[in-house]
Design a protein around this motif. Structure first.
Motif, short mmCIF file in Angstrom:
data_model
loop_
_atom_site.label_atom_id
_atom_site.label_comp_id
_atom_site.label_asym_id
_atom_site.label_seq_id
_atom_site.Cartn_x
_atom_site.Cartn_y
_atom_site.Cartn_z
N ASN A 1 0.79 -1.23 0.00
CA ASN A 1 0.00 0.00 0.00
C ASN A 1 0.82 1.28 0.00
O ASN A 1 0.28 2.35 -0.26
CB ASN A 1 -0.95 0.00 1.19
N ALA A 2 2.10 1.18 0.31
CA ALA A 2 2.98 2.35 0.29
C ALA A 2 4.33 1.93 -0.29
O ALA A 2 5.34 1.92 0.41
CB ALA A 2 3.12 2.93 1.68
N PRO A 3 4.34 1.56 -1.59
CA PRO A 3 5.59 1.07 -2.18
C PRO A 3 6.72 2.10 -2.19
O PRO A 3 7.89 1.74 -2.35
CB PRO A 3 5.19 0.68 -3.61
N ALA B 1 10.93 3.49 5.53
CA ALA B 1 11.42 4.86 5.49
C ALA B 1 11.12 5.54 4.15
O ALA B 1 11.01 4.90 3.11
CB ALA B 1 12.92 4.87 5.74
N LEU B 2 11.03 6.84 4.21
CA LEU B 2 10.87 7.69 3.04
C LEU B 2 12.02 8.68 3.06
O LEU B 2 12.18 9.41 4.05
CB LEU B 2 9.52 8.42 3.08
N ALA C 1 7.73 11.76 10.78
CA ALA C 1 7.76 11.92 9.32
C ALA C 1 6.42 11.52 8.70
O ALA C 1 6.11 11.90 7.57
CB ALA C 1 8.88 11.08 8.71
N ALA C 2 5.61 10.77 9.43
CA ALA C 2 4.29 10.36 8.94
C ALA C 2 3.34 11.56 8.95
O ALA C 2 3.31 12.32 9.91
CB ALA C 2 3.73 9.24 9.82
N LYS C 3 2.60 11.68 7.90
CA LYS C 3 1.68 12.81 7.77
C LYS C 3 0.29 12.40 8.26
O LYS C 3 -0.66 12.30 7.49
CB LYS C 3 1.65 13.28 6.32
N LEU C 4 0.20 12.15 9.54
CA LEU C 4 -1.05 11.70 10.14
C LEU C 4 -1.70 12.78 11.00
O LEU C 4 -2.68 12.50 11.69
CB LEU C 4 -0.80 10.45 11.00
N ARG D 1 -2.01 7.39 4.08
CA ARG D 1 -2.09 8.77 4.60
C ARG D 1 -0.72 9.26 5.05
O ARG D 1 -0.38 10.43 4.86
CB ARG D 1 -3.08 8.84 5.76
N ALA D 2 0.06 8.38 5.65
CA ALA D 2 1.37 8.77 6.20
C ALA D 2 2.32 9.27 5.12
O ALA D 2 3.18 10.11 5.39
CB ALA D 2 2.00 7.58 6.93
N VAL D 3 2.17 8.80 3.90
CA VAL D 3 3.07 9.20 2.81
C VAL D 3 2.41 10.14 1.81
O VAL D 3 3.03 10.50 0.80
CB VAL D 3 3.67 7.97 2.08
N SER D 4 1.19 10.54 2.08
CA SER D 4 0.48 11.41 1.13
C SER D 4 0.96 12.86 1.20
O SER D 4 1.56 13.30 2.12
CB SER D 4 -1.01 11.36 1.38
#
Length: 145
Positions: A67-69, A83-84, A110-113, A142-145
């Motif tokens: 879901n978050a490749p 990690a991003l 770092a998560a955009k929650l 959501r965390a990587v959006s």
């Protein structure tokens, strides 16, 4: 007078694991080699876990990577994490690691929650049901959006 006794044995072990992870990552050659080795490290760490943590970590790994490749698997203080741009966004902590009652799926800053003045950054995890799968998938998206 404080009751502080210093770091626990589990905390010291996690810090030592983190230092080894950093040294190992620094020795890797190419970016592709680093990424492939990091995935192998995460899968090996999951394979070392005792049940039921192993089954939980395997499902979390599959859900996050599907879901978050954009998130890169890596070890972080001896825990599977994702990690991003080098910053850990989310992680799985087995119950056994710190002798806790339950495993934890957590997020770093770092998560955009962000959700108002207060929001959850970690979740107790005892079972991965279809509802839990959907919730984890939504959170990592959501965390990587």
């Amino acid at each position: 007078m404080s009751d502080y006794q210093g770091f626990t044995a589990e905390e010291r072990a996690a810090m030592k694991e983190h230092a080894k992870e950093q040294k190992k990552a620094a020795r890797r050659a190419s970016r592709e080699e680093k990424a492939a080795e990091a995935v192998r490290d995460v899968l090996a760490k999951i394979a070392e876990m005792r049940e039921p943590d192993r089954a939980l970590a395997e499902r979390v790994h599959a859900i996050v990577t599907e879901n978050a490749p954009v998130l890169a698997p890596k070890l972080w203080y001896g825990m599977p994490s994702y990690a991003l741009d080098g910053k850990v966004v989310c992680f799985f902590q087995s119950a056994d690691k710190f002798k806790a009652r339950y495993a934890t799926f957590g997020f770093n800053d770092a998560a955009k929650l962000d959700d108002g003045p207060m929001w959850a950054t970690s979740f107790a995890l005892t079972e991965v049901t279809p509802e839990v799968e959907r919730r984890i998938a939504d959170l990592v998206k959501r965390a990587v959006s």
